[in-house]
Scaffold this motif. Structure first.
Motif, short mmCIF file in Angstrom:
data_model
loop_
_atom_site.label_atom_id
_atom_site.label_comp_id
_atom_site.label_asym_id
_atom_site.label_seq_id
_atom_site.Cartn_x
_atom_site.Cartn_y
_atom_site.Cartn_z
N LEU B 453 86.51 44.41 62.68
CA LEU B 453 85.54 44.92 61.70
C LEU B 453 85.47 46.45 61.79
O LEU B 453 85.47 47.15 60.78
CB LEU B 453 84.17 44.29 61.98
CG LEU B 453 83.02 44.77 61.09
CD1 LEU B 453 83.32 44.52 59.63
CD2 LEU B 453 81.72 44.11 61.50
N SER B 454 85.37 46.90 63.07
CA SER B 454 85.27 48.34 63.27
C SER B 454 86.50 49.07 62.70
O SER B 454 86.40 50.09 62.03
CB SER B 454 85.13 48.62 64.76
OG SER B 454 85.17 49.99 64.99
N VAL B 455 87.68 48.45 63.02
CA VAL B 455 88.92 49.05 62.51
C VAL B 455 88.92 49.04 60.98
O VAL B 455 89.26 50.03 60.33
CB VAL B 455 90.15 48.29 63.07
CG1 VAL B 455 91.41 48.70 62.32
CG2 VAL B 455 90.30 48.57 64.55
N ALA B 456 88.49 47.87 60.47
CA ALA B 456 88.46 47.76 59.00
C ALA B 456 87.50 48.79 58.42
O ALA B 456 87.81 49.48 57.46
CB ALA B 456 88.05 46.35 58.59
N GLU B 457 86.29 48.86 59.11
CA GLU B 457 85.31 49.83 58.60
C GLU B 457 85.82 51.26 58.79
O GLU B 457 85.68 52.09 57.90
CB GLU B 457 83.99 49.64 59.34
CG GLU B 457 83.27 48.39 58.88
CD GLU B 457 82.01 48.12 59.70
OE1 GLU B 457 81.16 47.36 59.23
OE2 GLU B 457 81.89 48.67 60.81
N ALA B 458 86.41 51.49 60.01
CA ALA B 458 86.96 52.84 60.25
C ALA B 458 88.06 53.14 59.24
O ALA B 458 88.16 54.25 58.72
CB ALA B 458 87.51 52.94 61.67
N GLY B 459 88.88 52.08 59.00
CA GLY B 459 89.95 52.26 58.01
C GLY B 459 89.38 52.60 56.67
O GLY B 459 89.86 53.49 55.97
N ALA B 460 88.32 51.87 56.34
CA ALA B 460 87.70 52.12 55.03
C ALA B 460 87.10 53.53 55.00
O ALA B 460 87.25 54.27 54.04
CB ALA B 460 86.62 51.07 54.75
N THR B 461 86.40 53.85 56.14
CA THR B 461 85.80 55.18 56.21
C THR B 461 86.90 56.26 56.15
O THR B 461 86.79 57.24 55.42
CB THR B 461 85.01 55.34 57.53
OG1 THR B 461 84.11 54.28 57.60
CG2 THR B 461 84.28 56.66 57.57
N ALA B 462 87.95 55.99 57.00
CA ALA B 462 89.06 56.95 57.00
C ALA B 462 89.69 57.03 55.63
O ALA B 462 90.07 58.11 55.16
CB ALA B 462 90.11 56.53 58.04
N ALA B 463 89.80 55.84 54.99
CA ALA B 463 90.39 55.84 53.65
C ALA B 463 89.54 56.67 52.70
O ALA B 463 90.07 57.47 51.92
CB ALA B 463 90.49 54.40 53.14
#
Lengths: 396, 1080
Positions: B453-463
């Motif tokens: 989730l964190s990666v996904a959220e970080a990915g989304a945030t990073a995206a």
């Protein structure tokens, strides 16, 4: 000079392969800082050196001649240079392979002299091999193989030596590498085809023939296996230490390497300083040095008559349109040749009053007096010298 | 200066006149009032009077027939032929034009209007300042040389009254000084000057400028320096590119190294954190291993203790069996002896029955027998009591042994129970640990889900961040491209073309070089815009004269009336330059204008700037693209967020309630490699659990066995106790006392029996013989046998019971020993020691770290890694760029060019010193010569004096002339006399000689208008000879009404025409009466 990283010296019957290693011919190089006639002499000498290199290979019955890059001063030399080289290579021994490696000055590009469709290639005999493949490999003898890799641009960060193939465990042959670039100890090497300090060792080479540096040196000194710059066969400028040689390389069956420095240059580049008129007289009346390229710095202050003599001596050293100079090529630095002792009376003794007054006026200008401060004193000194010389010539 | 032709129209007394002059003496004769002075005046006006001057009123035709006009042709040097045309009028109608010709046939206009007079005065150098302005001449200019060469009839003597210092312009004095000093030079001085001048002229123009011709020594070196500078500029650009690429690589390498170092530090930090976490986990595992090993060792010890006890029990039972066996054997022997004794007694009885005296014996025997029976009864009773007491003692012993054994078993049971409890605890602990591991695994799954989730959220945030950054990058790229558009700079190819055109144009214009000097003399206030060499236009306003110096061209705009362009150079060069200019105007200028710059160099700089901007824009776009690609990937992870969240909730729900925090702490201790750790842990714990279960089962089995044994022992003990209680019931005496009493009773009964038996024996012997004895013996034997048989039976019974016990004990012992043989206590001890050693040797964590520390270190390491990878990609790109530049090769060439340029400049400096030296020498020679010859009077006076003395026969002495040719008087008889004291004729002669001498020194034409009118024939004749002699060197125009003063009869113009050319052209005679059409 003889340098052997291994102890002892191989006798002839032990020698498995003999190589002549040369580089940095810079054919077509122009010497812009010299007068045109001297430029021509120096440029021609570069091609003439190829004869001596090939003659040395004959004399020592070398198995191959390795030419490690920068053979032309640019990638697209004038026709006269590549045809001249092709003629000399055609007259070389057909039994001895000669390898031409593109360097950073003459990189292998689509339009360079080394490109497959360039007439230079067609003019080369079959025993001359251009390193035009990154995986170039040639069996010099059944026991010795050459690996080489060309420069493909004027600048680059690739270590071409480390790109050579490594020795297989079962490979006992003599392995010789050839690349062009800067060893680690040369400033700016990182963007000038750097060559790692232990590239030869890493690649399992017995000898790494390199080119670029114009002086003869092995890097690092005494390393085994040796990595050697033979230097340029004819120096290109003042201050190039140990230029004018090729390397004669002997490798024994047990892969012990010995290399010798062999002089092939015609010209010797020297720098000299004369601080007195006597120095200059000694030089002018001494042994002729017609194989020297000399930068002569003249540092002295002279009277008008002495200066005229100094100029005559310099003319004798340099030569004129009608006579050879005593020095092959002379580059005189007059920036510290001063006209001192400005006493026109003696120099212009017996001259008409108006000329003596003219000289006195010029002395005033030369010494920054007489309200003519805007005039360059050096111009005034030259005017004085002209006056003196003109009187001398007219009175005789 | 020499006059060639003159044509006058409507000029004072002349209606029309036209004539050509010869190169020598020209005698123009005619009667008075014919117009001779008008003709002289026309020549003077053409050369000196501005066409608009008020003085022109005096030139009007005396009969009003049109405006006066003059056309005069004159020559100032070889190929320097000029034609001046003037129409004189103080107001409108005037005009002036000067034309130039090299051959006297074709003329081209040189100047017009007021410029004409300016130009003529420059050409003549007569000391006349230009017309107009302050000091400018109004009307006829008044200068020393105009008087000397063109004096009016009435002004001849004026030459003696003024000096050249009164001139408004220095040109006349310089002109005359040059002429005079040239004549006064020392031969050696002249030779030096000629040599120096010759050398100077190789390098400098007549005006002192450096010559740009191909033969100039400056030309070659200048070309050389220019060529080298051009090459160097090109190399500078290449080198700039190279250095940029190299600097970029160095910078990127440095950044990469920093990132590499940061990555190493990050990795070290991560490793350190992991190591600390692993060390913590390892310590726990090792502590558990020590505990487990101890449990195993304890179990082994307990089992071995059980074996030892069982062995001891078995040994005791075996001893008892042996003892019992001895007893049985002894009892058997006694029973066998008793049987033998019975048999013997029966035989004795049978023997006795055959003897006499049976009754007596029988009685006594009966009595003794009774006594004996009673004794024997007592003995038996004593023996029974003794046996009973011994049995009781034995029972007591057995009870004590049984109690001891039972106590030991009880202790074993308790120990085993403790071991069982420990095993159960261990099993429970192992089960709990296993359960905990499972829970941690669940937590791990939760953690992973959270990480996802964190990666996904970080990915989304990073995206989102990448997208924003990409937008910013694109915006920057747009802004840069807008700047690029604003720069409006041509591309490299176009720039190259523009440079080439400019260079070609410069070369073409340089070929036009040679210098232009334009003088603008407005006659009335004008607005002028002047642009020399197409440089910046300068604006002038008013009527002040303007001097314009240019190399190749001058453009002049006059008000809005006319644009004038003056161009130097040959036609072909001009055509070439014009074509290039046209090209430049079409290609170059619009490009410069569009880019808002004024030079190609600046345009090149703009191009460089634009290239930089393009590179920058490209970089921004590449970054934007990379960021968008990254953002797209991040966007893909957006859809995974919800799934990840759902997984988190699902896995959170799967966790044991309320244990999340605890599990989290435990999980945190596992470190990054938690799955492997957890698997390992679970395996260890499953193993521990299994071992604990085995230990528990073993303990349970052992306990059951011990309990069984204990129960058996207890039953045996109870039986013994009952037996003991049974045998001890009814008595209170201790069995030992009873045994001692029974033994005493037995001993007494034995003694009594022995006595009775002795008596009976004696009796038998005495009374009835042996029958009785036999019977007694038989009875005794029977009784003994009975007792021994009973004892044998009891002993056998006891022995068999003991044997059963031994067999049971041996069986158990065997089983236990077999089990014990399978145990490896040494290994267990070793395992404990090893576990302890491992625990002792296990490194303590350097710091207390948490899972968060691990995550932070991991993130930091991963971030640095990503940045490093990105940097490496940038470096690869930069390396690619490096292969496109010149690198060291360009640097070497630049160094060579620098050396060459330095050498060329040194050479240029040498040439400059060489030729500037010649130039300075020439200037200084002339300066000195001028200083020496500046006293014009000293130079000119002797020549005049010599001729005057010759003319006057030595009557007069030296003519006194000052430095500026002002005459102070003349020596007469050693005294200085003023000119006024001389006769008019003498003054006239002296003035004429003075004028002729000046004209002779200047090499100029001179006009003598009816001079020497008051001289006698001798003097006139002397002058005639002088004029003819001088006519070989200068042109003399004599206007006279007395031609015979100058001509022989044969020299007059004949009937064939008004002109008579004689003496090879050195004498030209013109009958003005036939040439001049008078106004009258």
């Amino acid at each position: 000079m003889s340098r052997s990283p291994s102890t002892g010296s191989p006798s002839d019957d032990e020698v498995a392969v003999k190589l002549v290693h040369t580089a940095d011919w810079h054919l077509g190089k122009r010497f812009l800082a010299f007068e045109e006639s001297d430029n021509v002499k120096l440029s021609r000498a570069r091609l003439a050196a190829v004869d001596r290199i090939l003659g040395l290979a004959d004399q020592h019955a070398a198995d191959a001649v390795l030419c490690a890059g920068d053979l032309f001063d640019g990638p697209t030399p004038e026709k006269e240079w590549w045809t001249g080289l092709a003629q000399k290579l055609n007259s070389a021994s057909p039994s001895r392979p000669i390898f031409l490696l593109p360097g950073n000055h003459d990189p292998l590009t689509a339009r360079s002299v080394y490109s497959a469709d360039h007439p230079f290639r067609a003019a080369l005999p079959q025993w001359v091999h251009v390193v035009d493949q990154d995986d170039f490999e040639y069996e010099i003898t059944p026991d010795a193989v050459l690996y080489a890799r060309p420069c493909r641009s004027l600048a680059g960060q690739d270590d071409l030596a480390l790109a050579l193939p490594a020795r297989d465990a079962e490979d006992e042959r003599i392995r010789v590498g050839m690349v062009h670039g800067s060893t680690f100890d040369i400033e700016g090497a990182d963007t000038h085809f750097p060559i790692s300090i232990d590239a030869a060792k890493q690649r399992g080479l017995d000898y790494l023939a390199i080119g670029d540096h114009h002086g003869f040196r092995d890097v690092p000194t005494g390393a085994v296996p040796p990595t050697v710059y033979p230097g340029t066969p004819e120096a290109t400028k003042f201050g190039e230490r140990d230029a004018g040689h090729v390397a004669l390389v002997l490798i024994t069956r047990r892969r012990r390497v010995t290399f010798h420095k062999e002089r092939v240059s015609h010209w010797q580049w020297t720098e000299r300083e004369c601080t007195s008129l006597n120095d200059l007289r000694g030089l002018a009346h001494g042994t002729a040095m017609r194989d020297q390229v000399m930068r002569l710095r003249v540092r002295m202050g002279l009277g008008i008559e002495e200066l005229a003599e100094a100029e005559d001596l310099l003319a004798a050293l340099k030569g004129t349109a009608a006579s050879h100079g005593r020095i092959g090529i002379l580059d005189v630095d007059r920036s510290e040749l001063r006209l001192d002792n400005l006493d026109p009376a003696k120099a212009l003794e017996g001259a008409p009053d108006v000329l003596q007054k003219t000289a006195a006026r010029l002395v005033e200008i030369a010494e920054g007096m007489g309200g003519a401060e805007s005039i360059d004193p050096e111009v005034a000194k030259h005017a004085l010298l002209h006056l003196h010389r003109a009187l001398q010539e007219l009175q005789t | 200066m020499r006059l060639l032709t003159v044509r006058a129209t409507s000029f004072q007394g002349i209606d029309k006149a036209e004539l050509q002059f010869g190169p020598g003496l020209n005698v123009l004769y005619g009667p008075n009032a014919l117009g001779k002075s008008s003709l002289a005046h026309a020549i003077r006006s053409a050369l000196l009077l501005p066409a608009k001057s008020r003085a022109t009123e005096a030139l009007q035709s005396w009969h009003g027939a049109g405006l006066p006009s003059v056309e005069l042709t004159f020559q100032t040097g070889p190929g320097q032929i000029w034609r001046v045309s003037k129409t004189f009028a103080p107001g409108s109608g005037s005009s002036a034009q000067l034309e130039h010709s090299t051959d006297g046939l074709s003329f081209s206009r040189d100047s017009r209007g007021r410029q004409v007079d300016e130009r003529i005065r420059e050409l003549l150098r007569w000391g006349v300042k230009g017309p107009g302005g302050r000091g400018g001449a109004k009307g006829y200019p008044d200068a020393f040389l105009t008087h000397a060469l063109l004096a009016q009839q009435e002004d001849v003597a004026q030459i003696l009254a003024r000096g050249i210092a009164d001139d408004s312009d220095e040109s006349g004095k310089k002109h005359l000084s040059e002429a005079l000093t040239a004549l006064a030079q020392d031969p050696l001085f002249k030779a030096v000057l000629d040599r120096a001048t010759e050398q100077q002229s190789e390098a400098f123009t007549a005006t002192g400028r450096r010559s740009r011709s191909r033969t100039s020594p400056f030309h070659e070196i200048h070309e050389r320096i220019t060529e080298l500078q051009t090459q160097r500029r090109a190399l500078d650009v290449e080198l700039g590119d190279s250095e940029l690429a190299e600097q970029r690589i160095q910078q990127l390498n440095s950044e990469k190294d920093e990132l590499q170092s940061a990555l190493s530090e990050g990795q070290e930090r991560l490793t350190s954190v992991q190591r600390d976490l692993e060390a913590s986990a390892a310590l726990i595992t090792l502590e558990q291993a020590v505990a487990t090993a101890k449990v195993v060792l304890t179990d082994i010890d307990e089992q071995l203790q059980t074996v030892s006890l069982e062995d001891k029990n078995h040994t005791q039972l075996a001893g008892a069996v042996q003892e019992s066996k001895g007893t049985c054997e002894a009892t058997k022997a006694s029973e066998t002896a008793a049987r033998a004794k019975l048999k013997s007694a029966k035989a004795a009885l049978d023997l006795a029955l055959n003897q006499e005296g049976a009754e007596t014996r029988a009685r006594k025997q009966e009595e003794l027998k009774n006594q004996l029976l009673m004794a024997r009864q007592r003995h038996r009773e004593a023996e029974a009591a003794m046996k009973s007491a011994e049995a009781v003692g034995e029972l007591h012993t057995r009870v004590a042994t049984g109690e001891s054994e039972l106590t030991h078993l009880q202790e074993l049971i308790e120990e085993q129970q403790e071991a069982l409890k420990a095993a159960e605890r261990n099993a429970m602990a192992a089960a709990e640990s296993l359960q905990l591991a499972e829970s941690i695994a669940l937590y791990g799954r939760l953690y992973r889900a959270r990480m996802d989730l964190s990666v996904a959220e970080a990915g989304a945030t990073a995206a989102a961040s990448d997208q924003e950054q990409a937008t910013r990058e694109r915006r920057q790229a747009d802004e840069i491209e807008k700047q690029l558009v604003d720069l409006n700079v041509p591309d490299s190819e176009a720039l190259s073309q523009i440079r080439q055109i400019r260079q070609d144009l410069d070369v073409a214009e340089a070929a036009l070089g040679g210098g232009l000097s334009v003088e603008v003399r407005p006659r009335s206030p004008l607005e002028l815009r002047v642009a020399p060499d197409d440089k910046e236009r300068q604006e002038f306003s008013g009527s002040e004269p303007i001097d314009v110096e240019a190399e190749r061209s001058v453009s002049i705009s006059v008000d809005d009336l006319v644009d004038i362009r003056i161009t130097a150079g040959e036609q072909s060069a001009r055509t070439s330059a014009e074509a290039l200019r046209e090209q430049w105007s079409v290609v170059g200028e619009p490009a410069l204008k569009r880019s808002g710059v004024e030079s190609v160099r600046r345009l090149g700089e703009l191009r460089q700037q634009a290239d930089e901007l393009e590179r920058s824009a490209s970089d921004h776009r590449a970054k934007a693209q990379a960021l968008e690609a990254s953002a797209d990937q991040g966007q893909e992870s957006q859809s995974g967020i919800e799934e990840a969240r759902a997984r988190v909730e699902q896995r959170k729900a799967a966790l044991p309630e309320g244990l999340e925090e605890t599990l989290g702490e435990s999980f945190a201790q596992l470190g990054e490699d938690w799955e492997a750790q957890l698997d390992s842990l679970k395996k260890d714990q499953a193993k521990a659990d299994s071992e604990a279960r085995q230990a528990r089962e073993s303990a349970t089995t052992q306990l059951a066995r011990l309990k069984t044994q204990s129960e058996e022992r207890r039953l045996q003990l109870d039986k013994l106790r009952k037996e003991l209680a049974g045998v001890e019931s009814g008595t209170s005496k201790p069995w030992k006392e009873r045994l001692e009493a029974a033994e005493a009773d037995g001993t007494k009964a034995t003694v009594e029996i022995e006595q009775l038996e002795q008596q009976e024996s004696t009796l038998s012997g005495e009374i009835e013989g042996q029958e009785r004895e036999a019977r007694i013996a038989l009875q005794g034997a029977e009784q003994h046998l009975e007792k021994e048989s009973a004892a044998l039976e009891a002993a056998n019974e006891h022995h068999n019971a003991l044997r059963e016990d031994v067999a049971g004990a041996a069986s158990r012992l065997k089983t236990l020993k077999e089990q014990a043989e399978r145990l490896d206590r040494a290994a267990a001890v070793k395992a404990v020691e090893e576990a302890k050693q491992a625990l002792a040797q296990a490194p303590a964590p350097a710091a207390v770290v948490t899972q968060q520390d691990l995550e932070a270190a991991t993130h930091k390491r991963d971030d640095t890694k990503r940045m490093l990878e990105a940097k490496k990609r940038e470096l690869d790109q930069a390396r690619g760029a490096l292969s496109q530049v010149g690198g060291e090769v360009v640097r070497e060439r630049k160094r060579e060019l620098d050396d060459a340029l330095t050498a060329a400049k040194d050479r240029g400096r040498e040439i400059e010193l060489e030729y500037e030296g010649w130039k300075l020498l020439v200037a200084t020679l002339r300066e000195t010569e001028n200083l020496e010859g500046a006293h014009l009077g000293n130079s000119l006076g002797p020549a005049v004096t010599d001729r005057f003395n010759t003319l006057t026969g030595g009557r007069y002495g030296a003519l006194e002339l000052d430095a500026h040719l002002k005459t102070d008087g003349v020596h007469v008889a050693g005294e200085a006399r003023d000119f006024e004291a001389l006769s008019a004729g003498t003054r006239d002669q002296l003035a004429t000689l003075f004028r002729l001498t000046i004209a002779e020194h200047l090499g100029s034409a001179i006009v003598l208008d009816d001079h020497l009118t008051q001289s006698d024939e001798d003097k006139v004749g002397w002058f005639r000879d002088l004029l003819r002699e001088m006519s070989e060197r200068i042109q003399v125009v004599v206007l006279t009404c007395r031609p015979k003063d100058y001509l022989a009869d044969a020299e007059f113009a004949g009937p064939d025409g008004p002109v008579n050319d004689r003496a090879g052209g050195l004498l030209k005679v013109v009958d003005l009466g036939r040439v001049v059409v008078g106004s009258g």
